[in-house]
Design an enzyme around this catalytic site. Structure first.
Site, PDB file in Angstrom:
ATOM      1  N   THR A  12      38.580  33.765  43.390  1.00 16.37           N
ATOM      2  CA  THR A  12      39.693  33.666  42.441  1.00 16.37           C
ATOM      3  C   THR A  12      40.330  32.292  42.461  1.00 16.37           C
ATOM      4  O   THR A  12      40.808  31.792  41.441  1.00 16.37           O
ATOM      5  CB  THR A  12      40.746  34.745  42.755  1.00 16.37           C
ATOM      6  OG1 THR A  12      40.147  36.028  42.540  1.00 16.37           O
ATOM      7  CG2 THR A  12      41.981  34.621  41.902  1.00 16.37           C
ATOM      8  N   THR A  86      38.622  36.206  48.203  1.00 19.75           N
ATOM      9  CA  THR A  86      39.317  36.924  49.282  1.00 19.75           C
ATOM     10  C   THR A  86      38.695  38.286  49.597  1.00 19.75           C
ATOM     11  O   THR A  86      38.932  38.833  50.664  1.00 19.75           O
ATOM     12  CB  THR A  86      40.797  37.147  48.911  1.00 19.75           C
ATOM     13  OG1 THR A  86      40.859  37.947  47.710  1.00 19.75           O
ATOM     14  CG2 THR A  86      41.520  35.830  48.715  1.00 19.75           C
TER      15      THR A  86
HETATM   16  N1  LIG Z   1      41.284  36.881  45.246  1.00 19.63           N
HETATM   17  C1  LIG Z   1      39.939  36.829  45.193  1.00 19.63           C
HETATM   18  O1  LIG Z   1      39.339  35.815  45.454  1.00 19.63           O
HETATM   19  C2  LIG Z   1      39.248  38.116  44.796  1.00 19.63           C
HETATM   20  C3  LIG Z   1      37.931  37.916  44.092  1.00 19.63           C
HETATM   21  N2  LIG Z   1      37.483  39.197  43.538  1.00 19.63           N
HETATM   22  C4  LIG Z   1      36.845  37.394  45.057  1.00 19.63           C
HETATM   23  O2  LIG Z   1      36.791  37.813  46.180  1.00 19.63           O
HETATM   24  O3  LIG Z   1      36.047  36.583  44.642  1.00 19.63           O
END
Ligand SMILES: NC(=O)C[C@H](N)C(=O)O
Length: 324
Positions: A12, A86
């Site tokens: 993200t 994340t």
């Molecule tokens: N906040 C994020 O990065 C979540 C995203 N869906 C990922 O893990 O790529």
């Protein structure tokens, strides 16, 4: 002046939201080109790991990342920042923590809001991560996760909230440090554990979560000639429904290592209960209790131990504790 390598892998932090709010990877990573913010550090950026949503990150990618970080330290880099999605950030960070023999700071960071959302947290987290990577106090502390002004250990940090910027928490004892405007401040240190500098991966190692009324069906399904190991997120302190036991006996009979953690958010798995399916019975069957790790990290620790050629008692000792 410190030389800091920033390895962008996606997530993200490198995404943007469209007019309908749908979040997707961008053609140009919005987290690049900020070298001017760090006038006291030499920032070297790399996008060699493409722009992957972290559900697309695999242990094979983690191994490539480990080798790239090791190569960077040998080339004289003073610290590394990895930007990462994340969803699996804690797993990549822990894999690096288990396998990197080096001492330079390795900081993993990400974002909960995409780069063009109001209150986007990516750039702030990137700046905090670079300051921490440039800090002499961050050396020899294992791989660290910097998010939302907090410094957590890769070993214990976990994602606790689907959307909140304060999502990364360390159960029981909290962060080991805080990032202020331009410095990293530490107030705790970890007991270091064994490093396995592996160069290949043993697969597959499975992870299953126990639930009320569970029987042996899922364990029978993974009882395949290719299966190399199994981790179970068990009930409470470490107990399982009796209907699971015949399938577990069959796996153990084939010398498939089985590691047990608790599905509880806090506390440790231990053999306390002496009833059918209780922890004392499970330990007597030959199931290894792993203390201090959650299921996904215990799975990585078992996989790394197997990939390092560990078997029998050496393997069970290695996976039995987060600090072993
Ligand atoms: N906040 C994020 O990065 C979540 C995203 N869906 C990922 O893990 O790529």
């Amino acid at each position: 002046m410190k030389k800091i390598l920033v390895l962008h892998t996606g997530g993200t932090i490198a995404m943007s939201a469209d007019e309908d709010g749908a979040v997707a990877p961008t053609d140009k990573n919005p987290m690049t080109g900020f070298e001017k913010l760090f006038d006291h550090q030499l920032i070297i950026e790399s996008e060699e790991f493409a722009n992957l949503p972290s559900p697309h990150i695999t242990p094979a990618v983690m191994l490539k990342l480990k080798n790239r970080v090791q190569q960077a330290e040998e080339a004289g880099i003073d610290g590394v920042v990895v930007t990462h999605g994340t969803d699996t950030l804690e797993e990549t960070a822990y894999f690096l923590d288990l396998t990197l023999p080096n001492s330079i700071p390795v900081i993993v960071t990400g974002a909960m809001r995409s780069s063009n959302e109001i209150g986007a947290d990516g750039l702030h987290n990137l700046i905090s991560a670079v300051w921490t990577a440039a800090s002499d106090d961050a050396r020899d502390k294992g791989v660290l996760v910097v998010m939302n002004d907090e410094i957590h250990t890769a070993r214990y940090v976990t994602k606790t909230h689907t959307t909140n910027v304060a999502t990364f928490r360390t159960p029981t004892f909290g962060p080991i440090g805080l990032v202020s405007k331009h410095s990293a401040n530490f107030f705790q240190e970890l007991i270091r554990s064994e490093i396995c500098n592996i160069n290949s991966l043993v697969e597959p190692v499975y992870l299953l979560k126990a639930y009320a009324g569970m029987d042996g069906t899922l364990f029978e399904a993974i009882d395949q000639p290719t299966t190399k190991g199994l981790v179970i997120e068990a009930l409470g302190a470490g107990n399982l429904p009796p209907a699971t036991l015949p399938a577990l006996h069959a796996l153990l009979k084939r010398n498939i290592p089985i590691v047990l953690v608790s599905r509880c958010f806090n506390g440790i798995a231990e053999d306390v209960y002496d009833y059918e399916g209780g922890g004392i019975k499970l330990k007597q069957m030959g199931i290894t209790f792993c203390q201090g790790l959650n299921g996904p990290k215990a799975r990585l620790k078992l996989q790394v131990g197997l990939s390092a050629g560990k078997t029998g008692t050496e393997l069970s000792d290695f996976v039995s504790n987060a600090t072993s």
